[in-house]
Design an enzyme around this catalytic site. Structure first.
Site, PDB file in Angstrom:
ATOM      1  N   ASP A 219       0.834  -1.201   0.000  1.00  0.00           N
ATOM      2  CA  ASP A 219       0.000   0.000   0.000  1.00  0.00           C
ATOM      3  C   ASP A 219       0.869   1.251   0.000  1.00  0.00           C
ATOM      4  OD1 ASP A 219      -1.940   1.952   0.527  1.00  0.00           O
ATOM      5  OD2 ASP A 219      -2.997   0.688   1.964  1.00  0.00           O
TER       6      ASP A 219
ATOM      7  N   HIS B  62      -0.504   4.541  -0.046  1.00  0.00           N
ATOM      8  CA  HIS B  62      -1.258   5.742   0.331  1.00  0.00           C
ATOM      9  C   HIS B  62      -0.506   6.500   1.411  1.00  0.00           C
ATOM     10  CE1 HIS B  62      -4.490   3.537  -1.742  1.00  0.00           C
ATOM     11  NE2 HIS B  62      -4.921   4.746  -2.054  1.00  0.00           N
TER      12      HIS B  62
HETATM   13  C1  B12 Z   1      -5.432   9.805  -2.873  1.00  0.00           C
HETATM   14  C2  B12 Z   1      -5.789   8.363  -3.136  1.00  0.00           C
HETATM   15  C3  B12 Z   1      -4.891   7.642  -3.912  1.00  0.00           C
HETATM   16  C4  B12 Z   1      -3.573   8.193  -4.426  1.00  0.00           C
HETATM   17  C5  B12 Z   1      -2.537   7.985  -3.312  1.00  0.00           C
HETATM   18  C6  B12 Z   1      -1.323   8.864  -3.437  1.00  0.00           C
HETATM   19  C7  B12 Z   1      -0.361   8.519  -2.376  1.00  0.00           C
HETATM   20  N1  B12 Z   1       0.702   7.897  -2.719  1.00  0.00           N
HETATM   21  O1  B12 Z   1      -0.632   8.807  -1.229  1.00  0.00           O
HETATM   22  C8  B12 Z   1      -3.340   7.288  -5.646  1.00  0.00           C
HETATM   23  C9  B12 Z   1      -4.068   7.910  -6.828  1.00  0.00           C
HETATM   24  C10 B12 Z   1      -1.911   7.040  -6.053  1.00  0.00           C
HETATM   25  C11 B12 Z   1      -4.094   6.045  -5.210  1.00  0.00           C
HETATM   26  C12 B12 Z   1      -3.799   4.784  -5.651  1.00  0.00           C
HETATM   27  C13 B12 Z   1      -4.556   3.670  -5.343  1.00  0.00           C
HETATM   28  N2  B12 Z   1      -5.709   3.638  -4.656  1.00  0.00           N
HETATM   29 CO1  B12 Z   1      -6.362   5.119  -3.657  1.00  0.00          CO
HETATM   30  N3  B12 Z   1      -7.277   6.489  -2.810  1.00  0.00           N
HETATM   31  C14 B12 Z   1      -6.975   7.770  -2.613  1.00  0.00           C
HETATM   32  C15 B12 Z   1      -8.137   8.451  -1.876  1.00  0.00           C
HETATM   33  C16 B12 Z   1      -8.965   9.214  -2.882  1.00  0.00           C
HETATM   34  C17 B12 Z   1      -7.738   9.425  -0.771  1.00  0.00           C
HETATM   35  C18 B12 Z   1      -6.756   8.905   0.231  1.00  0.00           C
HETATM   36  C19 B12 Z   1      -6.252  10.060   1.052  1.00  0.00           C
HETATM   37  O2  B12 Z   1      -5.176  10.560   0.814  1.00  0.00           O
HETATM   38  N4  B12 Z   1      -7.103  10.559   1.953  1.00  0.00           N
HETATM   39  C20 B12 Z   1      -6.784  11.671   2.848  1.00  0.00           C
HETATM   40  C21 B12 Z   1      -6.133  11.123   4.117  1.00  0.00           C
HETATM   41  C22 B12 Z   1      -5.883  12.283   5.079  1.00  0.00           C
HETATM   42  O3  B12 Z   1      -7.071  10.221   4.682  1.00  0.00           O
HETATM   43  P1  B12 Z   1      -6.827   8.638   4.837  1.00  0.00           P
HETATM   44  O4  B12 Z   1      -5.857   8.202   3.828  1.00  0.00           O
HETATM   45  O5  B12 Z   1      -8.155   7.998   4.818  1.00  0.00           O
HETATM   46  O6  B12 Z   1      -6.172   8.505   6.286  1.00  0.00           O
HETATM   47  C23 B12 Z   1      -6.849   8.998   7.411  1.00  0.00           C
HETATM   48  C24 B12 Z   1      -7.805   7.988   8.062  1.00  0.00           C
HETATM   49  O7  B12 Z   1      -8.122   6.886   7.231  1.00  0.00           O
HETATM   50  C25 B12 Z   1      -7.158   7.580   9.334  1.00  0.00           C
HETATM   51  N5  B12 Z   1      -6.322   6.390   9.390  1.00  0.00           N
HETATM   52  C26 B12 Z   1      -5.442   5.933   8.501  1.00  0.00           C
HETATM   53  N6  B12 Z   1      -4.813   4.887   9.004  1.00  0.00           N
HETATM   54  C27 B12 Z   1      -5.276   4.669  10.236  1.00  0.00           C
HETATM   55  C28 B12 Z   1      -4.988   3.748  11.203  1.00  0.00           C
HETATM   56  C29 B12 Z   1      -5.670   3.769  12.423  1.00  0.00           C
HETATM   57  C30 B12 Z   1      -5.356   2.770  13.439  1.00  0.00           C
HETATM   58  C31 B12 Z   1      -6.665   4.762  12.642  1.00  0.00           C
HETATM   59  C32 B12 Z   1      -7.417   4.793  13.873  1.00  0.00           C
HETATM   60  C33 B12 Z   1      -6.951   5.678  11.679  1.00  0.00           C
HETATM   61  C34 B12 Z   1      -6.257   5.626  10.479  1.00  0.00           C
HETATM   62  O8  B12 Z   1      -6.352   8.698   9.646  1.00  0.00           O
HETATM   63  C35 B12 Z   1      -5.810   9.284   8.462  1.00  0.00           C
HETATM   64  C36 B12 Z   1      -5.594  10.754   8.692  1.00  0.00           C
HETATM   65  O9  B12 Z   1      -6.810  11.413   8.982  1.00  0.00           O
HETATM   66  C37 B12 Z   1      -8.910   7.287  -1.264  1.00  0.00           C
HETATM   67  C38 B12 Z   1     -10.422   7.409  -1.083  1.00  0.00           C
HETATM   68  C39 B12 Z   1     -10.830   8.420  -0.079  1.00  0.00           C
HETATM   69  N7  B12 Z   1     -10.502   8.285   1.198  1.00  0.00           N
HETATM   70  O10 B12 Z   1     -11.478   9.352  -0.437  1.00  0.00           O
HETATM   71  C40 B12 Z   1      -8.606   6.207  -2.308  1.00  0.00           C
HETATM   72  C41 B12 Z   1      -8.586   4.670  -1.889  1.00  0.00           C
HETATM   73  C42 B12 Z   1      -7.972   4.531  -0.529  1.00  0.00           C
HETATM   74  N8  B12 Z   1      -7.742   4.056  -2.917  1.00  0.00           N
HETATM   75  C43 B12 Z   1      -8.135   2.876  -3.265  1.00  0.00           C
HETATM   76  C44 B12 Z   1      -7.498   2.053  -4.234  1.00  0.00           C
HETATM   77  C45 B12 Z   1      -8.153   0.733  -4.549  1.00  0.00           C
HETATM   78  C46 B12 Z   1      -6.336   2.444  -4.862  1.00  0.00           C
HETATM   79  C47 B12 Z   1      -5.589   1.666  -5.921  1.00  0.00           C
HETATM   80  C48 B12 Z   1      -5.505   0.172  -5.755  1.00  0.00           C
HETATM   81  C49 B12 Z   1      -5.986   1.875  -7.346  1.00  0.00           C
HETATM   82  C50 B12 Z   1      -7.230   2.439  -7.672  1.00  0.00           C
HETATM   83  N9  B12 Z   1      -8.308   1.686  -7.675  1.00  0.00           N
HETATM   84  O11 B12 Z   1      -7.179   3.587  -8.071  1.00  0.00           O
HETATM   85  C51 B12 Z   1      -4.223   2.319  -5.843  1.00  0.00           C
HETATM   86  C52 B12 Z   1      -3.378   1.574  -4.794  1.00  0.00           C
HETATM   87  C53 B12 Z   1      -1.948   1.782  -4.913  1.00  0.00           C
HETATM   88  C54 B12 Z   1      -1.280   1.087  -3.790  1.00  0.00           C
HETATM   89  N10 B12 Z   1      -0.442   0.139  -4.097  1.00  0.00           N
HETATM   90  O12 B12 Z   1      -1.522   1.383  -2.651  1.00  0.00           O
HETATM   91  C55 B12 Z   1      -9.389   2.488  -2.570  1.00  0.00           C
HETATM   92  C56 B12 Z   1      -9.248   1.402  -1.521  1.00  0.00           C
HETATM   93  C57 B12 Z   1     -10.392   0.461  -1.665  1.00  0.00           C
HETATM   94  C58 B12 Z   1     -10.812  -0.346  -0.525  1.00  0.00           C
HETATM   95  N11 B12 Z   1     -10.156  -0.335   0.603  1.00  0.00           N
HETATM   96  O13 B12 Z   1     -11.816  -1.011  -0.706  1.00  0.00           O
HETATM   97  C59 B12 Z   1      -9.920   3.859  -2.054  1.00  0.00           C
HETATM   98  C60 B12 Z   1     -10.740   3.792  -0.771  1.00  0.00           C
HETATM   99  C61 B12 Z   1     -10.769   4.437  -3.204  1.00  0.00           C
HETATM  100  C62 B12 Z   1     -11.922   3.550  -3.577  1.00  0.00           C
HETATM  101  N12 B12 Z   1     -13.095   3.724  -2.992  1.00  0.00           N
HETATM  102  O14 B12 Z   1     -11.778   2.703  -4.437  1.00  0.00           O
HETATM  103  N13 B12 Z   1      -5.070   6.346  -4.312  1.00  0.00           N
END
Ligand code: B12
Ligand code: B12
Lengths: 484, 139, 484, 139
Positions: free
Chosen positions: D14, D16
Site C-alpha cells: 500500500d 497511500h
Molecule cells: C489519494 C488516493 C490515492 C492516491 C494515493 C497517493 C499517495 N501515494 O498517497 C493514488 C491515486 C496514487 C491512489 C492509488 C490507489 N488507490 Co487510492 N485512494 C486515494 C483516496 C482518494 C484518498 C486517500 C487520502 O489521501 N485521503 C486523505 C487522508 C488524510 O485520509 P486517509 O488516507 O483515509 O487517512 C486517514 C484515516 O483513514 C485515518 N487512518 C489511517 N490509518 C489509520 C490507522 C488507524 C489505526 C486509525 C485509527 C486511523 C487511520 O487517519 C488518516 C488521517 O486522517 C482514497 C479514497 C478516499 N478516502 O477518499 C482512495 C482509496 C484509498 N484508494 C483505493 C485504491 C483501490 C487504490 C488503488 C488500488 C488503485 C485504484 N483503484 O485507483 C491504488 C493503490 C496503490 C497502492 N499500491 O496502494 C481504494 C481502496 C479500496 C478499498 N479499501 O476497498 C480507495 C478507498 C478508493 C476507492 N473507494 O476505491 N489512491
C-alpha cells in the site's frame, strides 16, 4: 374592483381583515396584537431576515428545501429531519393544493384520509386548517427560520395564520402566484389580494417585526426567459415596497446556461435596486434566490443528482443569497424525507466547495447582463406607460397586451403569444417575441441566435425545437437536439 | 385513418400545464381529433365534453399528487351520464410520492380506469395504446 | 543502468522481451505477430484512438469509470454493467495492487481466496495471472474500447499481455507510475522500463495498429499544482513520442478552483503541442482527460455526488476529451457496480447538459493559463538544462534536485521539499516552492496569494493550512478554513 | 506526560502516503514519540521497529483494500518476537469495498487487533484511544 399601486387605507384594511378571518373557522385564532407580541418573542436567529442579512454580508449561499405533509406531527418530524440530516439553513412549509385554492373543506377531507391511511394524502401542509395553534407547534419545534411556500392566488387568510403562527417569511405575489397557478382568476383580483398580504407584512414591520417576502421567481419553471421573470419579480417588489415591506427576496429559476444564469441574478440585483430607488423606497434589504432547475427532471436518481448539483454550482457562482433545492425523487413524486435530505447534502457540498469562487466578470458575462437589463427595462417601461405611471394598473394591461407574457402558463389572463427556445449554447432566447416590447436590435439578436441553432441542427426554427427543449433535461441534455 | 375524438385535460385543482400542451400537440399530430380542456378540469367537465364531442376516450392527466382523491367516482359518473364503456386513461404523477407502480395501477384499475400510466410516460406510448384500443392497430 | 531519450534499439528490445515474457508463466501466451493480427481484427469503433479522435472532432467529453475485480467472469459482468447501466463510453480494467508490484504469486493467492469467498479479495483485475486468454475474454465481451489502468512501476509484462489481450489503451508512465506508487524504485529504472512499454506501443503503431497511451495525470491526487503534473505529463509524452507512440492522452486531476482547472487543461493542450513540435515529433493525436477530484472524498453518498458532479462540470467546461469518474462509495472502499454506474450516470447528465457550453475566455482565465504556461516552461527548461538537452536524463536529475517535486509522494526519489496550499479562492498555490526553478515574479505571486488567505483567516501561513486543505473536501469545503 | 513510543506505517503493498503523513504530524503534536515507517511496510519491519524503539503500540494503516490479506498473522509474529501484549491498532479502508463495520471489526479483532477503526476516522479519535490505552486517561 379598483386597483392602484397605493398603500392600503388602514380603515379599509381592517374592515377587510374581519371578512378574511371569517372565511374559515380557524380565523378566529388570529389576534393581531397578540400575534405581534408572539412574533416579538421569536429569537433573532430564528428570523428569516436576520439569517438572510448575515448571508448577504458574508456572501454565503443558504440552502432551503421544499417540504410539507398533511399532519402536524408528521410535518414537524419532516422539518426536524431536514434540519438535522439535511443541514438545511432555512426551512419551508409547502402548502397543499386544496388550501392554495381556499378549498378548506377538501383539505379537511385530505387530513382525515391521511390520518386514516397513516400517511400524507395531501401534497402539502394545510396550514389554515391546522390554524395558528398548529402552525406554532411547527415553528416552535425547529431551530431554523421557517417560510410558507405555496402558490395561492388568495393567500390572505393563509398569511394571517402564518404570521400569527410564527413563520417569518411568506412566498408569493399577485402575479407569480396567479399566472402559473390559476386558470380563471383575474390579475386585478390577485394583485389586490396580495397588496393585502404585503400590507399585513408592512403592518408587522411598523411594529418592529421584520418579515420576509419572496415573489415566486420561476413562474412556470419552463423556459422562462430571464427578462420576463425578472420583470415580474421587480414589479412585485415595487408593489410590496409600497405596502411597507422592507425585506424582499427576489427569485430566479435556473435556465441552464451558466453565463445566462449568473447574468440573470446579477441583472435582477441591479435592476430591482434601480427601480426601488427610482420610486423612492428606502431602508429595504434585498436578497436573491436561485431555484434549481424547475422543469421536468430525469427519473433516474443519479442523473437527478447531476441536475441538482449543477444548479447548486450556478447558485454559488452567482452568489445568490439562497438556493431552493430539488430532490432525486423530483420526477417521481413528493420526495421522502431521506431523498429530500440527500438533495440538500449534495447541494450543500457543492455550495460550500464553491463558496470562495465566483464567475469572473468578463465581457461575455457583462454583455449578457446588459442584454437582460435592456430587455427588462423595456418591459417595465412599457408596463408603466400602459398604467400611466401606475405599476399595478400597468401590469394588468401589460398582461392583456402580451407585453408581459409567461410561457406555458395555465392562466387565461396570460396572452401566451410569446414562445421561447434555447439557442445553440443553451441560453433561453425568443423563438417568437409575441408582443414583448423589444427594440429591433434585441429582436434581431434573438432571431440570429435561433437561426444559428437551426443551421447547426440542420432544421427549421419551429415548435418542435421547443418540444425537444422541454424534454431535454429529463433526457440528459440541455438543448433538445433533433433525433438521429 | 378515420379521425377518432378524444378528450384530454388535467384533473382537479392541478395546474401543471406543460405536459398537457405537449400531449395536445402530440395527439393532434398523431391524427386524433383532440378536445383539450386544459388544466383544473372537474369530472363533470370531462363528461360534458365527451358527450358533446362524441368522444371515445377520456385521457386524464394528474400531476400534482391528488390524483387518487380527484379520480374517485369518475367511472360511475360516466356510466350515469350514459358514457358506459368509454375508454378511460390516467397518467402523470398520479399519487403522492414515489410508490411501486404495480400497487398504484391496481388501485386505479379498481376505480375503473382501462389503462394507467406511470411518471414520464412518453406521448408515443399513449398514442400506441390509443391506436390499439380505438383502432385495433397493434404495434 | 544507462538512460537516454532515444528510440530503443530493436535488437536490445527483442532481447529484453524474451526476458520479460519469462517473468510469469502466462508470458508464453504472448506471440507478437499473432497479437498484431488479433489487434488488426478489432473493429475500429472498439478502438480507443477512434473513439477519442471522434470526441476531439465533436468537442465531446467521454466518460470512463475505474473498475476491476479478481476473477474474469466477475470482471466481465462488471464491465457489461457499467457499459449498459452506467452508459460508460470507454471502459477500464483496473489492475490489483499485487500485480502492480509484479507479485504474481500474491495475486494468485488473491484469486484463490476470491474463488473461495465468492467475492473479490483483490482491489483489481490481475491481468497477468489471467494471461492473454483471460484478457481476450474480457475485451471481447464488451462493445466499448477497454483500457488498462494501474500504477505499475514495471509494467512490461502487463503491457505485453494487455495489448495481446485486446486492450487498445494503456495508462501510466515512468514517472507517473513510480513517484506516487512506489517507495524504493529509482526513477532511472522506471523510465527505462516505460520506454519499453512505449516502444512496444510504437511497434504496434508501425504495424498499423494504433494504441493509445495515457500518462497518469493526477500523481498523488492531493494538492498537486497544475504546473507540476503538466510538466510530468509533457515529459512522458515526449518520452513516448520518441518511442513511436502516436496517440497520447494527457491527464489532469481536478484541483477544485474552476478557473484554475480550466486553465490547467488549456495550458496542458498548448504546452504539450509546443514541446512535441519543438522536438520534431509529428503525426500524433493529443487528447486530454480530467480526473474528478482525486483526494479524500466525503463519506456521505449525497455529498460525494456533489463532488462528482462538480468535477463533471469542470470537465465539460474545459472541454476535456474524457473524464475519469469517481463513485459515491469513494471514501468507503472499492465501489459496487451499482455505485459505480450511479457515478457514471450523474457524470453523464452533467457532461451532456453542459456539452454546448464552455468557460468564456476572459482575462482572468487567460491570466491563469499564462501563469501555468510560464511555470511549466521554467520547470521543463531547467529539466532539459540538467539533462544537457536530454529529457530522460534531465528528469532523473530534476527529481534529485527537487526541480520537479510531487507533494505527498511516497517515493524516496522525490525531494518532498515543495509544499502546496490553497489560496483564498481555492486555487492551489505554493506555500513553499522548495527548489522549483521559478523566477521571482512567480514566487512573489504565490507568496502574495497565500498571504491574502492568511490575512483573511487571521492566521499564519503554515502547515496547519495544508492539513486543513487536505481534509477540506471530505468535510464539505474546498479551502480548509480554521475551526472556530 | 511521559512520552510513549508508538510505531506507525502503512502495511503491505500500500502506497497511500497522505494519511500517514498526517497521522505522523498529529500523533507527534499530541505528545507521542512516533516512529514512522511510511508506506509499504512489511510485518517484520513493524516488529523490528517496535523492538528497537521499545514501542508500546503498533498503529497499522491499510487503505488500499488488501488489509485483510496483509494483516493475517501479525499478532502471532509479535508474540513470537517477544512482543506479547503489545497494543495493535488497525485503521483506514481496511477491507475491499463498503462493508458493514461490525463484521469487519469482528474479523480483525479475531486476528488479534485491540482496536479497529473504520474509514475516515479522525486523528483525534485515535489519539483519545491511545491516551486511554497507554496512559489510562479517559476522555
Ligand atoms: C489519494 C488516493 C490515492 C492516491 C494515493 C497517493 C499517495 N501515494 O498517497 C493514488 C491515486 C496514487 C491512489 C492509488 C490507489 N488507490 Co487510492 N485512494 C486515494 C483516496 C482518494 C484518498 C486517500 C487520502 O489521501 N485521503 C486523505 C487522508 C488524510 O485520509 P486517509 O488516507 O483515509 O487517512 C486517514 C484515516 O483513514 C485515518 N487512518 C489511517 N490509518 C489509520 C490507522 C488507524 C489505526 C486509525 C485509527 C486511523 C487511520 O487517519 C488518516 C488521517 O486522517 C482514497 C479514497 C478516499 N478516502 O477518499 C482512495 C482509496 C484509498 N484508494 C483505493 C485504491 C483501490 C487504490 C488503488 C488500488 C488503485 C485504484 N483503484 O485507483 C491504488 C493503490 C496503490 C497502492 N499500491 O496502494 C481504494 C481502496 C479500496 C478499498 N479499501 O476497498 C480507495 C478507498 C478508493 C476507492 N473507494 O476505491 N489512491
Ligand atoms: C414544472 C412543475 C411545476 C410548475 C408548473 C407550471 C405549470 N403551470 O405548468 C409549478 C412550479 C407551478 C409547479 C407547481 C406545483 N407542483 Co409541480 N412540478 C413541475 C415539474 C418539475 C415538471 C412538470 C412538467 O412540466 N414536466 C414536463 C412535462 C412535459 O411532463 P409531464 O408534466 O410529466 O407530462 C408528461 C407525462 O407525464 C405524460 N402524461 C401526462 N399526463 C398523462 C396522462 C396519460 C394518460 C398518459 C399516458 C401520460 C400522461 O405525458 C406528458 C407529456 O410528455 C414536476 C416534476 C417533474 N416531472 O420533473 C413537478 C411535480 C409534478 N409538481 C409537484 C407538486 C407537488 C407541485 C405543487 C403542489 C407544489 C410544489 N410542491 O411545488 C404545485 C401544484 C400546483 C397545482 N395546483 O397543481 C409534484 C407532484 C408530486 C406527486 N405527484 O407526488 C412533482 C412531481 C414534483 C415533486 N416531485 O414533488 N410544478
Amino acid at each position: 374592483m379598483e386597483l392602484t399601486n397605493k398603500r392600503y387605507n388602514d380603515e379599509e384594511f381592517f374592515r377587510e381583515r374581519e371578512e378574511v378571518l371569517k372565511t374559515w373557522h380557524t380565523g378566529h385564532e388570529v389576534d393581531l396584537s397578540e400575534a405581534v407580541e408572539y412574533q416579538r418573542g421569536i429569537k433573532t436567529e430564528k428570523r428569516f431576515c436576520t439569517k438572510l442579512g448575515k448571508a448577504i454580508k458574508e456572501k454565503k449561499t443558504l440552502v432551503q428545501p421544499r417540504a410539507g405533509v398533511a399532519l402536524v406531527d408528521m410535518h414537524v418530524k419532516l422539518l426536524q429531519y431536514l434540519e438535522n440530516e439535511g443541514e438545511a439553513d432555512l426551512l419551508p412549509t409547502t402548502i397543499d393544493s386544496y388550501t392554495r385554492l381556499n378549498r378548506y373543506e377538501d383539505a379537511e377531507h385530505g387530513i382525515k384520509e391521511s390520518k386514516k391511511h397513516g400517511n400524507s394524502m395531501l401534497n402539502g401542509f394545510p396550514a389554515v386548517n391546522h390554524g395558528v395553534k398548529g402552525c406554532r407547534i411547527v415553528t416552535e419545534s425547529v431551530k431554523s427560520p421557517v417560510q410558507v411556500r405555496h402558490g395561492t392566488p388568495d393567500a390572505r387568510l393563509l398569511a394571517e395564520t402564518a404570521y400569527a403562527g410564527g413563520f417569518t417569511s411568506f412566498e408569493g405575489g399577485g402575479i407569480s402566484y396567479n399566472i402559473p397557478y390559476a386558470k380563471n382568476v383575474p390579475l386585478v383580483e390577485t394583485i389586490k389580494k396580495w397588496q393585502y398580504v404585503d400590507r399585513l407584512t408592512g403592518y408587522y414591520e411598523e411594529q418592529g417585526i421584520s418579515l420576509n417576502r419572496e415573489p415566486f421567481g420561476p413562474l412556470t419553471g419552463t423556459l422562462v426567459p430571464p427578462c420576463v421573470s425578472n420583470a415580474v419579480g421587480i414589479i412585485e417588489a415595487l408593489l410590496a415596497a409600497e405596502q411597507g415591506v422592507k425585506d424582499i427576496t427576489l427569485g430566479y429559476g435556473q435556465c441552464g446556461n451558466l453565463v445566462q444564469d449568473v447574468a440573470a441574478i446579477e441583472s435582477l440585483r441591479y435592476m430591482s435596486e434601480k427601480y426601488l430607488k427610482r420610486f423612492g423606497y428606502e431602508g429595504y434589504i434585498l436578497s436573491t434566490v436561485l431555484h434549481q432547475w424547475m422543469g421536468g427532471f430525469p427519473q433516474d436518481e443519479a442523473q437527478a443528482f447531476g441536475v441538482i448539483c449543477w444548479g447548486s454550482a450556478v447558485a454559488a457562482l452567482a452568489k445568490a443569497t439562497k438556493v431552493i433545492v430539488k430532490t432525486p425523487h423530483e420526477a417521481m413524486g413528493v420526495p421522502t424525507k431521506e431523498a429530500n435530505a440527500a438533495g440538500l447534502r449534495a447541494t450543500k457540498q457543492v455550495i460550500t466547495m464553491l463558496a470562495d469562487q465566483a464567475l469572473p466578470q468578463d465581457s461575455v458575462l457583462l454583455g449578457e447582463i446588459d442584454l437582460i437589463n435592456r430587455e427588462t427595462e423595456q418591459i417595465l417601461e412599457r408596463t408603466l406607460e400602459l398604467g400611466d405611471g401606475d405599476i399595478a394598473i400597468g401590469t394588468v394591461r401589460a398582461f392583456e397586451a402580451g407585453v408581459i407574457d409567461v410561457p406555458f402558463a395555465p392562466s387565461r389572463f396570460n396572452a401566451g403569444k410569446m414562445m421561447p427556445a434555447r439557442d445553440h449554447d443553451g441560453a433561453v432566447r425568443f423563438l417568437n417575441v409575441g408582443n414583448l416590447p423589444f427594440d429591433d436590435s434585441i429582436k434581431t439578436f434573438h432571431k440570429k441566435k435561433l437561426d444559428e441553432r437551426g443551421k447547426a441542427e440542420g432544421r427549421g426554427v419551429n415548435f418542435q425545437m421547443v418540444v425537444d427543449d422541454i424534454y431535454a433535461i429529463s433526457k440528459g441534455r440541455l438543448v433538445g437536439r433533433p433525433h438521429k | 385513418m378515420e379521425k377518432k375524438t378524444i378528450v384530454i385535460g388535467v384533473i382537479g385543482a392541478d395546474v401543471h400545464a406543460v405536459g398537457n400542451q405537449i400531449l395536445y400537440y402530440a395527439f393532434s399530430e398523431a391524427g386524433f381529433n383532440v378536445v383539450n380542456l386544459g388544466v383544473m378540469v372537474s369530472q363533470e367537465e370531462y363528461i360534458e365534453a365527451a358527450i358533446e364531442s362524441n368522444a371515445e376516450a377520456i385521457v386524464v392527466s394528474s400531476l400534482y399528487g391528488h390524483g387518487e382523491l380527484d379520480c374517485q367516482g369518475l367511472r360511475e359518473k360516466c356510466d350515469e351520464a350514459g358514457l358506459e364503456g368509454i375508454l378511460l386513461y390516467v397518467g402523470g404523477n398520479i399519487v403522492v410520492g414515489k410508490q411501486p407502480f404495480e400497487d398504484v395501477e391496481k388501485r386505479f384499475k379498481a376505480m375503473g380506469f382501462d389503462r394507467v400510466f406511470g411518471p414520464g410516460t412518453a406521448p408515443e406510448t399513449t398514442i400506441d395504446a390509443l391506436k390499439e384500443d380505438l383502432l385495433g392497430i397493434k404495434k
